[in-house]
Design an enzyme around this catalytic site. Structure first.
Site, PDB file in Angstrom:
ATOM      1  CB  CYS A   1     -68.729  22.648  -0.841  1.00 41.71           C
ATOM      2  SG  CYS A   1     -68.158  23.183   0.740  1.00 41.71           S
TER       3      CYS A   1
ATOM      4  N   GLY B   1     -72.687  17.504   0.093  1.00 34.18           N
ATOM      5  CA  GLY B   1     -72.792  18.197   1.378  1.00 34.18           C
ATOM      6  C   GLY B   1     -74.222  18.197   1.859  1.00 34.18           C
TER       7      GLY B   1
ATOM      8  CG  ASN C   1     -66.222  21.961  -4.185  1.00 30.76           C
ATOM      9  OD1 ASN C   1     -66.222  21.270  -5.192  1.00 30.76           O
ATOM     10  ND2 ASN C   1     -65.941  21.450  -2.996  1.00 30.76           N
ATOM     11  N   GLY C   2     -63.859  23.454  -2.108  1.00 31.65           N
ATOM     12  CA  GLY C   2     -62.416  23.227  -2.007  1.00 31.65           C
ATOM     13  C   GLY C   2     -61.940  23.643  -0.640  1.00 31.65           C
TER      14      GLY C   2
ATOM     15  CE1 TYR D   1     -68.599   7.089  -1.194  1.00 34.76           C
ATOM     16  CE2 TYR D   1     -67.415   9.003  -0.380  1.00 34.76           C
ATOM     17  CZ  TYR D   1     -68.456   8.111  -0.266  1.00 34.76           C
ATOM     18  OH  TYR D   1     -69.365   8.238   0.743  1.00 34.76           O
TER      19      TYR D   1
END
Ligand code: SF4
Length: 496
Positions: free
Chosen positions: A27, A53, A132-133, A272
């Site tokens: 996310c 995302g 996010n996570g 990345y």
């Protein structure tokens, strides 16, 4: 099931496309306060975070006359949140948003109810949150909350935070968030909003990123600095691990509600996930990736004619490898940037094209050459094999794979979609076996110490107190994945 269209990579050739064989960030989150037409700024920020995302996105805004307004849509931000008709329904000077790739929550086709931000109406007013996570004790929390009467609307782990807030006796929303997040285990960078403020919080280890920016008289919170750039916001600092910032149009208040711990930021963000034009921990992601290539050239030199990236992830590391080794850099593989939707009916011939729809070999350059191919990671290895075939078909004399991350041998439970351990190529084969399986002339991964050196840790990884989360390479999980352990996941043994 037939493909949705001829570019449906999950279907083509019975395997994924080039991006299907990558770990995927779950996310991105973004929010602004004190800015006219806040939702438009959030849409731009989410567009810059789209790499985090692509499945769906949502925006919640607040305007004193209209109250809270919400919109959630499947697909890209640019395909949804650019319509005047939709954006007019999101008025106000405060807004937050979220882009999503599902890991927790419903698998397969996402239900719109799983798309964030989540909204809750509390006795002191409404609040929306975007996360996010990944919450590693979400199953246990959810069970407990349901037993105590909570009614969940979605299958997302993040919804637990809203229900924990609802149960809190805190007087203000930030107090309730603090109390809720103290019960949550795992990785979280959260952006939340009320009628008058936005709130940003990072988990005590700071596994996922979150940054603060200033825009005019207002403020912005973002997963990455590249999204501050797109709206012209000035990057102020990162939100520190364990920090909570409460931001009104007047300014920023900072709190540290959690027990202090040594930070363990996700090292894969450097390799990345994050965009190369972002700044992480004060370091340019691009420069770090170039350093990784330089380290790789020192650790794994080979005689060759060309260094070529597997685009786009391998590009900065390939440049670093070339600079260090003196072997010329070349664009041996060209990526088609314009893969989009199509209405062409799929044919057998198109289905068989697979990876070639996105990547094509620059034949004139490759023919007869010994090629070093630099990629960011190997997950299942399915795409690596196809790329090697394309390079050899184009007449390359040798193909040497150099990988800008250590072998991925363990799944991530902190907000990144990873296959089960047995599907990870490096978890089931030695480097020599992988080399033979991929059919390449040679294969080398950067060492974990080499990676740490590239991110600025001159002495490499401190095995007694690792400076980053690197669990997907080391099996050393900084946060117990309690739900997974309850499901039977086996941690690394002392002998491994
Ligand atoms: S396990 Fe890997 S991908 Fe997940 S947070 Fe840790 S370093 Fe990042």
């Amino acid at each position: 099931m037939p493909p949705a269209n001829p570019f449906d990579f999950a279907y083509l050739n019975g395997s994924g496309g080039p991006d299907d064989d990558k770990l995927k960030e779950e996310c991105g989150v973004f929010g602004v306060v004190g800015v006219p037409e806040a939702a438009n700024f959030v849409a731009l920020g989410l567009h810059a975070l789209q790499h985090r995302g692509q499945e769906a996105g949502g925006i919640v805004s607040y305007d004193p006359d209209a109250g809270f307004s919400q919109a959630r849509r499947f697909g890209y931000v640019r395909d949804n949140f650019t319509s005047h008709k939709l954006m007019e329904t999101l008025p106000g000077q405060t807004a937050i948003g979220h882009v999503r790739y599902s890991t927790a929550g419903s698998k397969g086709p996402t239900a719109i109810r799983d798309v964030q931000p989540f909204f809750g109406e509390f006795s002191m007013g409404g609040a929306a949150i975007a996360h996010n996570g990944n919450i590693t004790n979400a199953i246990a929390l959810r069970r407990e909350l349901i037993e105590r009467g909570s009614i969940f609307q979605s299958s997302s782990d993040s919804e637990c935070i809203v229900h924990l807030m609802a149960r809190s006796m805190g007087k203000h929303i930030p107090d309730r968030m603090e109390e809720a997040l103290r019960k949550v285990e795992g990785a979280f960078s959260v952006v939340a909003m009320t009628r008058t403020k936005i709130i940003g919080v990072r988990d005590p280890l700071g596994v996922r990123p979150l940054v603060l920016g200033k825009i005019g008289d207002g403020w912005a919170l973002s997963s990455e600095t590249c999204a501050l750039d797109i709206i012209g916001a000035e990057f102020i600092p990162e939100i520190a691990p364990g920090e909570m910032v409460v931001i009104t149009a007047k300014g920023v208040e900072s709190h540290y509600p959690f027990r202090p711990q040594k930070p363990r930021f996700c090292i894969f963000e450097h390799v990345y996930f994050s965009r190369p034009d972002s700044i992480l921990g004060g370091r340019s992601v691009y420069e770090t990736r170039e350093n990784i290539g330089r380290e790789l050239a020192k650790e794994a030199p080979v005689d060759a004619d060309l260094v070529c990236p597997v685009p786009d992830g391998g590009t900065p590391a390939a440049i670093g490898y070339s600079l260090q080794s003196g072997i010329p850099y070349a664009m041996g593989i060209i990526r088609n940037q314009y893969m989009g939707r199509t209405f062409i009916e799929p044919t057998e011939q198109i289905r068989n094209m697979g990876v070639r729809l996105k990547l094509n070999v620059n034949r004139a350059l490759i023919k007869g050459k010994r090629v070093i191919l630099v990629d960011d990671s190997v997950v299942r290895g399915t795409t690596s094999r196809k790329i090697k075939d394309m390079i050899l078909d184009a007449g390359a004399a040798e193909v040497h794979f150099r990988i800008a991350s250590p072998p991925t041998t363990w799944p991530c439970f902190y907000g990144v979609d990873t296959p089960q351990r047995e599907k990870l190529l490096a978890a089931t084969m030695t480097e020599d076996e992988m080399c033979a399986h991929l059919g390449v002339t040679s294969l080398r991964f950067i060492s974990i110490d080499g990676l740490y050196r590239a991110v600025g840790e001159a002495n490499g990884r401190n095995p007694d107190q690792p400076q980053y989360c690197d669990a997907c390479f080391s099996g050393d999980y900084p946060i117990m994945p309690s739900d997974k352990l309850a499901e039977g996941f086996e941690m690394k043994t002392a002998a491994e």
